[in-house]
Scaffold this motif. Structure first.
Motif, mmCIF file in Angstrom:
data_model
loop_
_atom_site.group_PDB
_atom_site.id
_atom_site.type_symbol
_atom_site.label_atom_id
_atom_site.label_comp_id
_atom_site.label_asym_id
_atom_site.label_seq_id
_atom_site.Cartn_x
_atom_site.Cartn_y
_atom_site.Cartn_z
ATOM 1 N N ASP A 80 -9.041 3.847 6.454
ATOM 2 C CA ASP A 80 -8.760 5.281 6.785
ATOM 3 C C ASP A 80 -7.931 6.055 5.797
ATOM 4 O OD1 ASP A 80 -6.944 7.190 8.131
ATOM 5 O OD2 ASP A 80 -8.034 6.623 9.707
ATOM 6 N N ALA A 81 -7.082 5.212 4.948
ATOM 7 C CA ALA A 81 -6.323 5.921 3.861
ATOM 8 C C ALA A 81 -7.188 6.489 2.756
ATOM 9 C CB ALA A 81 -5.350 5.248 3.517
ATOM 10 N N ILE A 82 -8.219 5.458 2.475
ATOM 11 C CA ILE A 82 -9.251 6.010 1.365
ATOM 12 C C ILE A 82 -10.060 6.994 1.692
ATOM 13 C CG2 ILE A 82 -10.923 5.062 -0.117
ATOM 14 C CD1 ILE A 82 -9.615 2.455 0.209
ATOM 15 N N LEU B 139 0.803 -1.224 -0.025
ATOM 16 C CA LEU B 139 -0.069 0.078 -0.072
ATOM 17 C C LEU B 139 0.841 1.275 -0.046
ATOM 18 C CD1 LEU B 139 -2.764 1.236 0.423
ATOM 19 C CD2 LEU B 139 -2.479 1.413 2.939
ATOM 20 N N ASN B 140 0.688 2.081 -0.998
ATOM 21 C CA ASN B 140 1.036 3.675 -0.898
ATOM 22 C C ASN B 140 0.081 4.600 -1.295
ATOM 23 O OD1 ASN B 140 0.952 3.350 -3.698
ATOM 24 N ND2 ASN B 140 2.973 2.582 -4.152
ATOM 25 N N GLN B 141 0.645 5.959 -1.248
ATOM 26 C CA GLN B 141 -0.354 6.799 -1.240
ATOM 27 C C GLN B 141 -1.136 6.727 -2.816
ATOM 28 O OE1 GLN B 141 -1.218 8.732 1.281
ATOM 29 N NE2 GLN B 141 -2.794 9.704 -0.014
ATOM 30 N N LEU C 267 -6.455 0.755 5.604
ATOM 31 C CA LEU C 267 -6.657 0.947 4.325
ATOM 32 C C LEU C 267 -7.971 1.904 4.202
ATOM 33 C CD1 LEU C 267 -6.347 0.527 1.244
ATOM 34 C CD2 LEU C 267 -7.518 -1.446 1.210
ATOM 35 N N LEU D 105 -8.037 4.147 -5.011
ATOM 36 C CA LEU D 105 -9.157 3.517 -4.828
ATOM 37 C C LEU D 105 -10.078 4.656 -4.215
ATOM 38 C CD1 LEU D 105 -7.345 0.526 -2.686
ATOM 39 C CD2 LEU D 105 -8.774 0.572 -4.945
ATOM 40 N N SER D 106 -9.740 5.813 -3.625
ATOM 41 C CA SER D 106 -10.747 6.750 -3.442
ATOM 42 C C SER D 106 -11.763 7.407 -4.238
ATOM 43 C CB SER D 106 -9.785 7.924 -2.758
ATOM 44 O OG SER D 106 -9.205 8.920 -3.596
ATOM 45 N N ALA E 98 -3.902 4.441 -2.467
ATOM 46 C CA ALA E 98 -5.200 5.109 -1.752
ATOM 47 C C ALA E 98 -5.802 6.223 -2.568
ATOM 48 C CB ALA E 98 -4.391 5.702 -0.521
ATOM 49 N N ASN E 99 -5.013 6.946 -3.346
ATOM 50 C CA ASN E 99 -5.596 7.975 -4.315
ATOM 51 C C ASN E 99 -6.357 7.344 -5.449
ATOM 52 O OD1 ASN E 99 -4.361 9.898 -3.188
ATOM 53 N ND2 ASN E 99 -2.742 10.229 -4.438
#
Length: 228
Positions: free
Chosen positions: A152-154, A96-98, A150, A104-105, A101-102
């Protein structure tokens, strides 16, 4: 466009109570930006004891999550809506990296499967999972903590969740850079001073200083990010 929905499948739903029901993730749900539903896989457990695991073929130690309960739960959810991804939190998935996350958001509906025990029957990974994500090169007792991480990051990246939407754009790892140092009042404490440029009121100079600091910190602490 409808709000995001995240369905998390687990055999220990209690482990997700606290991280999903406090702070930014809680507020995002209350404001209607995201729905997060935690499902107990034991709903489809087999036999009177609602078993979800069995011994490992081949004689290895440890119990393995069975395919049938997971298949039935995912099938039930898919009958109600389409999902962009069915994610398995796995130590051997993509880290997982930023950027992930970007990405999947921007999705609409996600399923996150939490492994437990020795792992899951590999047929689940072959036929039901569309993406495997790891939170690092180590093994945890289960996938619940990684799933909460995951989520939270999303969630914090969904437009409207943060009161200042530009805040997420300056987070660590956006543009493959670490964040520059940040300060707040007082301007001097114990002889330790905030850099003068941050008190100058000059947006251009402040931005230049922040960019320089971000590059310098990344070069010193995470040079691998600059290589990327």
């Amino acid at each position: 466009m409808n709000n995001m929905r995240i369905d998390i499948l687990t055999v220990v739903p209690e482990l997700l109570d606290s991280p999903l029901n406090h702070s930014i993730v809680e507020r995002a749900q209350k404001k209607g930006y995201v729905e997060i539903h935690v499902h107990n896989i034991r709903k489809y457990g087999l036999g009177p004891r609602k078993s979800v695991d069995d011994y490992c073929y081949g004689g290895d130690a440890g119990m393995v999550m069975m395919v049938e309960p997971v298949f039935r739960m995912i099938s039930e959810l898919k009958a109600e809506r389409e999902y962009d991804e069915v994610i398995y939190m796995s130590p051997d998935g993509e880290v997982l990296n930023q950027g992930i996350a970007n990405e999947l958001s921007l999705k609409q509906n996600l399923i996150i499967l939490c492994g437990h025990y020795k792992g899951i029957d590999h047929r689940i990974r072959e036929h039901l999972i569309t993406r495997e994500i790891s939170v690092g090169d180590y093994v945890l007792s289960g996938g619940e903590i990684p799933a909460a991480l995951l989520a939270d990051a999303i969630v914090r990246l969904i437009p409207g969740v943060l009161s200042d939407e530009t805040s997420a754009l300056s987070d660590c790892f956006q543009d493959n850079l670490l964040s520059p140092p940040v300060y707040t009042r007082p301007a001097e404490f114990n002889g330790w001073k905030v850099p003068d440029v941050l008190l100058s009121g000059n947006p251009r100079l402040i931005r230049e200083w922040q960019d320089e600091q971000a590059i310098a910190r990344t070069r010193a602490l995470r040079p691998d990010l600059l290589d990327e």
